[in-house]
Each structure stands twice: as C-alpha cells, then as structure tokens.
Design a protein around this motif. Structure first.
Motif, PDB file in Angstrom:
ATOM      1  N   ASP A 121       4.458   5.511   5.576  1.00  0.00           N
ATOM      2  CA  ASP A 121       4.304   6.138   6.890  1.00  0.00           C
ATOM      3  C   ASP A 121       2.839   6.314   7.277  1.00  0.00           C
ATOM      4  OD1 ASP A 121       7.062   6.243   7.018  1.00  0.00           O
ATOM      5  OD2 ASP A 121       7.171   8.368   6.481  1.00  0.00           O
ATOM      6  N   ALA A 122       1.971   6.561   6.304  1.00  0.00           N
ATOM      7  CA  ALA A 122       0.538   6.754   6.579  1.00  0.00           C
ATOM      8  C   ALA A 122      -0.093   5.503   7.176  1.00  0.00           C
ATOM      9  CB  ALA A 122      -0.198   7.155   5.303  1.00  0.00           C
ATOM     10  N   GLY A 123       0.463   4.335   6.878  1.00  0.00           N
ATOM     11  CA  GLY A 123      -0.085   3.082   7.390  1.00  0.00           C
ATOM     12  C   GLY A 123       0.408   2.712   8.778  1.00  0.00           C
ATOM     13  N   GLY A 124       1.394   3.437   9.295  1.00  0.00           N
ATOM     14  CA  GLY A 124       1.896   3.174  10.630  1.00  0.00           C
ATOM     15  C   GLY A 124       2.735   1.915  10.762  1.00  0.00           C
ATOM     16  N   LEU A 125       3.214   1.380   9.646  1.00  0.00           N
ATOM     17  CA  LEU A 125       4.032   0.166   9.695  1.00  0.00           C
ATOM     18  C   LEU A 125       5.468   0.497  10.063  1.00  0.00           C
ATOM     19  CD1 LEU A 125       2.796  -1.599   6.440  1.00  0.00           C
ATOM     20  CD2 LEU A 125       2.091  -2.067   8.788  1.00  0.00           C
ATOM     21  N   ARG A 126       6.181  -0.502  10.579  1.00  0.00           N
ATOM     22  CA  ARG A 126       7.602  -0.360  10.875  1.00  0.00           C
ATOM     23  C   ARG A 126       8.451  -1.149   9.888  1.00  0.00           C
ATOM     24  NH1 ARG A 126       8.614  -1.383  17.036  1.00  0.00           N
ATOM     25  NH2 ARG A 126       8.975   0.796  17.518  1.00  0.00           N
ATOM     26  N   LEU A 127       7.901  -2.219   9.334  1.00  0.00           N
ATOM     27  CA  LEU A 127       8.630  -3.103   8.445  1.00  0.00           C
ATOM     28  C   LEU A 127       7.635  -3.783   7.514  1.00  0.00           C
ATOM     29  CD1 LEU A 127      11.393  -4.480   7.818  1.00  0.00           C
ATOM     30  CD2 LEU A 127      10.755  -6.230   9.474  1.00  0.00           C
ATOM     31  N   LEU A 128       8.107  -4.157   6.367  1.00  0.00           N
ATOM     32  CA  LEU A 128       7.272  -4.870   5.404  1.00  0.00           C
ATOM     33  C   LEU A 128       8.125  -5.929   4.731  1.00  0.00           C
ATOM     34  CD1 LEU A 128       4.424  -4.851   4.177  1.00  0.00           C
ATOM     35  CD2 LEU A 128       5.295  -3.323   2.415  1.00  0.00           C
ATOM     36  N   ARG A 129       7.629  -7.154   4.697  1.00  0.00           N
ATOM     37  CA  ARG A 129       8.358  -8.256   4.069  1.00  0.00           C
ATOM     38  C   ARG A 129       7.684  -8.638   2.756  1.00  0.00           C
ATOM     39  NH1 ARG A 129       7.837 -10.499   9.427  1.00  0.00           N
ATOM     40  NH2 ARG A 129       6.196 -11.740   8.493  1.00  0.00           N
ATOM     41  N   PRO A 130       8.470  -8.910   1.725  1.00  0.00           N
ATOM     42  CA  PRO A 130       7.880  -9.375   0.470  1.00  0.00           C
ATOM     43  C   PRO A 130       7.012 -10.607   0.713  1.00  0.00           C
ATOM     44  CG  PRO A 130      10.169  -8.800   0.133  1.00  0.00           C
ATOM     45  CD  PRO A 130       9.919  -8.749   1.623  1.00  0.00           C
ATOM     46  N   GLY A 131       5.869 -10.632   0.062  1.00  0.00           N
ATOM     47  CA  GLY A 131       4.932 -11.742   0.199  1.00  0.00           C
ATOM     48  C   GLY A 131       3.798 -11.471   1.178  1.00  0.00           C
ATOM     49  N   GLN A 132       3.945 -10.446   2.028  1.00  0.00           N
ATOM     50  CA  GLN A 132       2.858 -10.133   2.956  1.00  0.00           C
ATOM     51  C   GLN A 132       1.680  -9.540   2.203  1.00  0.00           C
ATOM     52  OE1 GLN A 132       5.174  -7.658   5.794  1.00  0.00           O
ATOM     53  NE2 GLN A 132       4.210  -8.946   7.350  1.00  0.00           N
ATOM     54  N   ARG A 133       0.474  -9.911   2.635  1.00  0.00           N
ATOM     55  CA  ARG A 133      -0.730  -9.304   2.056  1.00  0.00           C
ATOM     56  C   ARG A 133      -0.917  -7.941   2.703  1.00  0.00           C
ATOM     57  NH1 ARG A 133      -2.968 -10.215  -2.580  1.00  0.00           N
ATOM     58  NH2 ARG A 133      -5.116 -10.054  -1.930  1.00  0.00           N
ATOM     59  N   VAL A 134      -1.204  -6.952   1.881  1.00  0.00           N
ATOM     60  CA  VAL A 134      -1.392  -5.593   2.368  1.00  0.00           C
ATOM     61  C   VAL A 134      -2.697  -5.027   1.831  1.00  0.00           C
ATOM     62  CG1 VAL A 134       1.074  -5.101   2.630  1.00  0.00           C
ATOM     63  CG2 VAL A 134      -0.031  -4.646   0.441  1.00  0.00           C
ATOM     64  N   ARG A 135      -3.152  -4.006   2.514  1.00  0.00           N
ATOM     65  CA  ARG A 135      -4.294  -3.223   2.044  1.00  0.00           C
ATOM     66  C   ARG A 135      -3.716  -1.898   1.586  1.00  0.00           C
ATOM     67  NH1 ARG A 135      -7.755   0.698   3.751  1.00  0.00           N
ATOM     68  NH2 ARG A 135      -6.815   0.837   5.813  1.00  0.00           N
ATOM     69  N   ILE A 136      -4.131  -1.447   0.421  1.00  0.00           N
ATOM     70  CA  ILE A 136      -3.645  -0.178  -0.105  1.00  0.00           C
ATOM     71  C   ILE A 136      -4.815   0.727  -0.449  1.00  0.00           C
ATOM     72  CG2 ILE A 136      -1.478  -1.118  -0.983  1.00  0.00           C
ATOM     73  CD1 ILE A 136      -2.747  -1.117  -3.790  1.00  0.00           C
ATOM     74  N   GLU A 137      -4.551   2.006  -0.389  1.00  0.00           N
ATOM     75  CA  GLU A 137      -5.479   3.007  -0.901  1.00  0.00           C
ATOM     76  C   GLU A 137      -4.749   3.736  -2.004  1.00  0.00           C
ATOM     77  OE1 GLU A 137      -7.130   5.440   2.212  1.00  0.00           O
ATOM     78  OE2 GLU A 137      -7.862   3.682   3.297  1.00  0.00           O
ATOM     79  N   THR A 138      -5.459   4.036  -3.080  1.00  0.00           N
ATOM     80  CA  THR A 138      -4.834   4.639  -4.249  1.00  0.00           C
ATOM     81  C   THR A 138      -5.598   5.874  -4.694  1.00  0.00           C
ATOM     82  OG1 THR A 138      -6.131   3.280  -5.771  1.00  0.00           O
ATOM     83  CG2 THR A 138      -3.991   2.405  -5.072  1.00  0.00           C
ATOM     84  N   GLU A 139      -4.926   6.662  -5.515  1.00  0.00           N
ATOM     85  CA  GLU A 139      -5.539   7.800  -6.199  1.00  0.00           C
ATOM     86  C   GLU A 139      -5.132   7.728  -7.663  1.00  0.00           C
ATOM     87  OE1 GLU A 139      -4.292  11.416  -4.314  1.00  0.00           O
ATOM     88  OE2 GLU A 139      -5.667  11.156  -2.646  1.00  0.00           O
ATOM     89  N   GLY A 140      -5.980   8.230  -8.523  1.00  0.00           N
ATOM     90  CA  GLY A 140      -5.678   8.254  -9.947  1.00  0.00           C
ATOM     91  C   GLY A 140      -6.002   6.931 -10.618  1.00  0.00           C
ATOM     92  N   LYS A 141      -5.755   6.910 -11.908  1.00  0.00           N
ATOM     93  CA  LYS A 141      -6.005   5.714 -12.718  1.00  0.00           C
ATOM     94  C   LYS A 141      -4.933   5.598 -13.779  1.00  0.00           C
ATOM     95  CE  LYS A 141     -10.969   5.548 -12.188  1.00  0.00           C
ATOM     96  NZ  LYS A 141     -12.245   5.319 -12.809  1.00  0.00           N
ATOM     97  N   GLY A 142      -4.759   4.387 -14.277  1.00  0.00           N
ATOM     98  CA  GLY A 142      -3.806   4.161 -15.363  1.00  0.00           C
ATOM     99  C   GLY A 142      -2.404   4.585 -14.987  1.00  0.00           C
ATOM    100  N   GLU A 143      -1.778   5.370 -15.840  1.00  0.00           N
ATOM    101  CA  GLU A 143      -0.398   5.818 -15.617  1.00  0.00           C
ATOM    102  C   GLU A 143      -0.264   6.728 -14.398  1.00  0.00           C
ATOM    103  OE1 GLU A 143       2.471   4.991 -17.308  1.00  0.00           O
ATOM    104  OE2 GLU A 143       1.199   3.472 -18.254  1.00  0.00           O
TER     105      GLU A 143
END
Length: 67
Positions: A33-55
């Motif tokens: 929801d934070a990205g404002g998308l309505r749909l996502l198809r497998p194989g699409q290139r996306v940009r992600i933001e992450t928090e934390g490391k490892g597990e």
C-alpha cells in the motif's frame, strides 16, 4: 534497492520478491500500500525499501521500477 516480483496475492495485497542474488523476501499489505500500486505481476521489476538485516530484513515499500 531493486528486485523482481515473485508472488502476489491481490486478496491479501501481500507476496514476495526475489533479490538480484535470488533470495526471496516477503512483503505485507502495508508495504504494498505504501507504494501506491493497484496490481503486481510476477516478473515485474520493482524498487523496494527495506529495514533490518539478515533474518530481520523486511520490506517497507514496494513500487514499480521506472527508468
């Protein structure tokens, strides 16, 4: 960071992406929801933001990768 959409469930708005090294990382509805998308198809290139490391690594934002 860039990744490739791997799975997506429109009902729960959650899924997973594959990092460029092949590591799968799940995301939940708030990250989608934070990205404002309505749909996502497998194989699409996306940009992600992450928090934390490892597990504790988790995705906080998923949006489409644009040039």
């Amino acid at each position: 960071m860039q990744a490739t959409a791997y799975t997506y469930d429109a009902e729960t708005r959650s899924g997973s992406v594959l990092l460029d090294d092949g590591t799968p990382v799940p995301f939940d509805a708030p990250a989608f929801d934070a990205g404002g998308l309505r749909l996502l198809r497998p194989g699409q290139r996306v940009r992600i933001e992450t928090e934390g490391k490892g597990e504790s690594l988790h995705i906080t934002l998923v949006t489409l990768q644009t040039l």
